[in-house]
Design an enzyme around this catalytic site. Structure first.
Site, PDB file in Angstrom:
ATOM      1  N   ASN A   9      37.839  45.336  35.647  1.00  0.00           N
ATOM      2  CA  ASN A   9      39.026  44.886  34.912  1.00  0.00           C
ATOM      3  C   ASN A   9      39.009  43.361  34.895  1.00  0.00           C
ATOM      4  OD1 ASN A   9      41.555  44.318  33.950  1.00  0.00           O
ATOM      5  ND2 ASN A   9      42.686  45.148  35.712  1.00  0.00           N
ATOM      6  N   LYS A  11      40.834  41.391  33.349  1.00  0.00           N
ATOM      7  CA  LYS A  11      42.177  40.800  33.171  1.00  0.00           C
ATOM      8  C   LYS A  11      42.101  39.679  32.120  1.00  0.00           C
ATOM      9  CE  LYS A  11      43.309  42.331  37.759  1.00  0.00           C
ATOM     10  NZ  LYS A  11      44.106  42.145  38.976  1.00  0.00           N
ATOM     11  N   HIS A  97      48.722  49.490  34.672  1.00  0.00           N
ATOM     12  CA  HIS A  97      48.320  48.566  35.738  1.00  0.00           C
ATOM     13  C   HIS A  97      49.582  47.934  36.338  1.00  0.00           C
ATOM     14  CE1 HIS A  97      46.619  45.142  37.817  1.00  0.00           C
ATOM     15  NE2 HIS A  97      45.487  45.809  37.828  1.00  0.00           N
ATOM     16  N   GLU A  99      50.250  45.021  37.092  1.00  0.00           N
ATOM     17  CA  GLU A  99      50.665  43.766  36.450  1.00  0.00           C
ATOM     18  C   GLU A  99      51.457  44.049  35.179  1.00  0.00           C
ATOM     19  OE1 GLU A  99      46.732  42.067  36.441  1.00  0.00           O
ATOM     20  OE2 GLU A  99      46.838  41.959  38.628  1.00  0.00           O
ATOM     21  N   GLU A 169      45.849  51.773  43.294  1.00  0.00           N
ATOM     22  CA  GLU A 169      45.760  50.343  43.578  1.00  0.00           C
ATOM     23  C   GLU A 169      47.019  49.893  44.314  1.00  0.00           C
ATOM     24  OE1 GLU A 169      42.891  48.360  40.583  1.00  0.00           O
ATOM     25  OE2 GLU A 169      44.865  48.374  39.672  1.00  0.00           O
ATOM     26  N   GLY A 175      44.197  41.302  44.273  1.00  0.00           N
ATOM     27  CA  GLY A 175      44.003  39.861  44.151  1.00  0.00           C
ATOM     28  C   GLY A 175      44.429  39.081  45.386  1.00  0.00           C
ATOM     29  N   SER A 215      41.208  44.202  45.813  1.00  0.00           N
ATOM     30  CA  SER A 215      40.295  43.387  46.633  1.00  0.00           C
ATOM     31  C   SER A 215      39.054  44.148  47.086  1.00  0.00           C
ATOM     32  CB  SER A 215      41.033  42.782  47.836  1.00  0.00           C
ATOM     33  OG  SER A 215      42.067  41.932  47.392  1.00  0.00           O
TER      34      SER A 215
END
Ligand code: PGA
Length: 252
Positions: A9, A11, A97, A99, A169, A175, A215
């Site tokens: 991904n 992003k 996701h 985000e 996730e 991240g 991560s």
């Protein structure tokens, strides 16, 4: 049996030249790597999907989008429809996701509609779920993930569900450099598989690929992927370098 899948991904990273370079680097390195039965997927920003899918013809990765509209077509400025992805021969799409859930206020109901759009246009959704730190600290991670899975996916028929890939996730691991332990990942993946088995039966559950994300990097991929219910990874930061991404892809 289910496939091993490693999806990158990207992003909102890379300009056109950098994206071109990364894809070229991947293509070149893939020539000398045997991925055996691991499906590699890259999910670049939408602008570069065509660039990636042109290159994927001759190599070993498939291409996915990072998001899709919940609508068919029409006056939705800035959005991309599943029918458009289908017409560009894109095979996968990330949905839900964290985000998108956090910054774009996406709900499980919208995610369900996006999944429907993708299935209607023969794309395979990679559906993300996962709890935030406060939820884990309050021991609510199972409740949260169950709600995301039930509300986002359990309206599907068993036949439709067979196309779903799930990515667990934990938001606190994305991240942050803070990875879930292999035990935490295995525990949640087994729980997700048990939910699927309860709803759709053991066979569907056994055939569903459940990826870990957060991560994941070359140094921890092996111990994460060694778990019986961890079928691969959804990789953010480490997918931006060909060497790191391919080291993860060869960690089974
Ligand atoms: P990360 O992101 O690997 O950079 O933690 C994973 C993701 O958000 O898909």
């Amino acid at each position: 049996m289910r496939n091993h899948i490693v999806a990158g991904n990207w992003k909102m990273n890379k300009n056109f030249g950098e994206a071109d370079e990364l894809i070229a680097d991947l293509v070149e390195k893939l020539e000398s790597i045997d991925l055996v039965d691991t499906q590699l997927i890259i999910c670049p920003p939408a602008l570069y999907l065509e660039l990636a899918s042109d290159q994927s013809d001759d190599s070993y990765f498939m291409v996915g989008a990072q998001d899709v509209s919940e609508h068919d077509s029409g006056a939705y400025t800035g959005e991309i429809a599943a029918s458009m992805l289908e017409s560009m021969a894109i095979d996968y799409c990330i949905v839900g996701h964290s985000e998108r859930r956090a910054y774009h206020h996406e709900t499980d109901e919208q995610i369900a509609r996006k999944v429907d759009q993708l299935l209607k246009h023969e794309l395979r959704p990679i559906v993300c779920c996962g709890e935030v730190l406060e939820e884990r600290e309050a021991n609510k991670q199972f409740e949260v993930v169950k709600r995301q899975i039930v509300d986002g996916l359990f309206h599907l028929t068993a036949e439709q569900f067979a196309n779903i890939i799930i990515a667990y996730e934990p938001v606190w691991a994305i991240g942050t450099g803070k990875t879930a332990t292999p035990e935490q990942a295995q525990e949640m993946h087994a729980y997700i598989r048990s939910l699927i088995a309860e709803k759709y039966g053991k066979e569907v559950a056994e055939n569903t690929s459940i990826l870990y994300g957060g991560s994941c990097k070359p140094s921890n991929a092996k111990e994460l992927f060694a778990n019986p219910d961890v079928d691969g990874g959804l990789i953010g930061g480490a997918s931006l370098k060909a060497d790191d991404f391919l080291a993860i892809a060869t960690s089974f």
